[in-house]
Design an enzyme around this catalytic site. Structure first.
Site, PDB file in Angstrom:
ATOM      1  CG  HIS A  41      -1.704   1.213   1.454  1.00 13.82           C
ATOM      2  ND1 HIS A  41      -3.074   1.254   1.275  1.00 13.82           N
ATOM      3  CD2 HIS A  41      -1.351   2.460   1.869  1.00 13.82           C
ATOM      4  CE1 HIS A  41      -3.514   2.463   1.555  1.00 13.82           C
ATOM      5  NE2 HIS A  41      -2.498   3.221   1.919  1.00 13.82           N
ATOM      6  CD  GLU A  42       1.939   3.610   3.708  1.00 10.78           C
ATOM      7  OE1 GLU A  42       2.325   4.687   3.194  1.00 10.78           O
ATOM      8  OE2 GLU A  42       0.869   3.489   4.323  1.00 10.78           O
ATOM      9  CG  HIS A  71       0.427   6.183  -0.593  1.00 11.41           C
ATOM     10  ND1 HIS A  71      -0.720   6.674  -1.199  1.00 11.41           N
ATOM     11  CD2 HIS A  71       0.007   5.580   0.555  1.00 11.41           C
ATOM     12  CE1 HIS A  71      -1.766   6.389  -0.454  1.00 11.41           C
ATOM     13  NE2 HIS A  71      -1.364   5.714   0.613  1.00 11.41           N
ATOM     14  CG  ASP A  85      -4.564   6.950   1.656  1.00  9.55           C
ATOM     15  OD1 ASP A  85      -3.571   7.651   1.906  1.00  9.55           O
ATOM     16  OD2 ASP A  85      -4.537   5.706   1.665  1.00  9.55           O
TER      17      ASP A  85
END
Length: 244
Positions: free
Chosen positions: A57-58, A61, A159
């Site tokens: 997930h990170e 980003h 987010d």
């Protein structure tokens, strides 16, 4: 204070585990009961798998930010989740939206993959969810769905909150949009904490709520300072020095 532990370096980005991370498996072990859905070793494995998804997930980003010319200093895991430390935040609303939604989209892809795998598994074995592996994968699927929904709550700087700020910035300006987003985020964070305690009896939700509020105001202060510096620099350009 205890140092963070470096566990990997991927795409030229270091991944760390904060010392407080170990409080989460400790809490799981202390709260393990005989009637738990999964045995202790599988619950601990589920935590490891979940945080593997959080790392991805990170990176969603981080790699999207890199596409817009923004580097990521590091990714750090804590009991509250993961943080990608970008060298700066984008002040372009469209860029901020893409960077914000990239993380949850990774979890959508993971959930879709797990869902497809489990669907095929159920076709082959209708009693799949009665087995430990089936239960494990089902819970991991559910956790990824929860991550998507939770992260898109408009609680800045989560987010969803960043998407909200980007939308507001388009009409109100970056600073005013951030102020409104922080207020909205604080309201949602308080609701998260209240629901976590009284509905689920989960103390981690209170910590997450407190962290969201603190992070939101910290980022707002940094943005206000940056705006103040910009205005002072502009004022200096208009200073007229009298000639002798």
């Amino acid at each position: 204070m205890f140092p963070s532990l470096k566990i990997a370096r991927l795409f030229r980005i270091n991944v760390f585990i904060h010392w407080s991370f170990w409080l989460l498996p400790l809490w799981v072990m202390l709260n393990q009961h005989e009637d738990s859905i999964l045995p202790l070793w599988m619950n601990l494995t589920l935590i490891a798998a979940l945080f593997g998804c959080i790392v991805l997930h990170e990176f969603g980003h981080a790699l999207t930010a890199r596409h817009f010319g923004i580097r990521t200093r590091s990714i750090t895991l804590s009991p509250l989740g993961g943080i990608a430390q970008l060298e700066r935040m984008s002040h372009e609303p469209k860029e901020e939206v893409w960077i914000a939604i990239a993380g949850p989209m990774v979890n959508v892809v993971i959930a879709a993959g797990l869902g497809t795998f489990l669907l095929l598994g159920i076709i082959l074995d209708p009693k799949l969810f009665e087995t430990a592996p089936g239960t494990f994968l089902g819970m991991l699927l559910l956790l990824n769905i929860v991550m998507v929904v939770f992260n898109m709550i408009p609680a800045f700087p989560m987010d969803g909150g960043r998407v909200l700020r980007a939308i507001l910035a388009g009409s109100m300006g970056l600073l005013e949009g951030a102020r409104v987003a922080v207020i909205v985020g604080t309201v949602f964070a308080v609701l998260i904490g209240v629901v976590g305690v009284f509905l689920f009896g989960n103390p981690w939700m209170v910590l997450i709520a407190a962290f969201v509020i603190w992070s939101g105001f910290q980022e707002l202060r940094a943005l206000e300072y940056e705006e103040q510096q910009r205005r002072e620099a502009e004022e200096e350009l208009f200073i007229v020095v009298p000639s002798s």
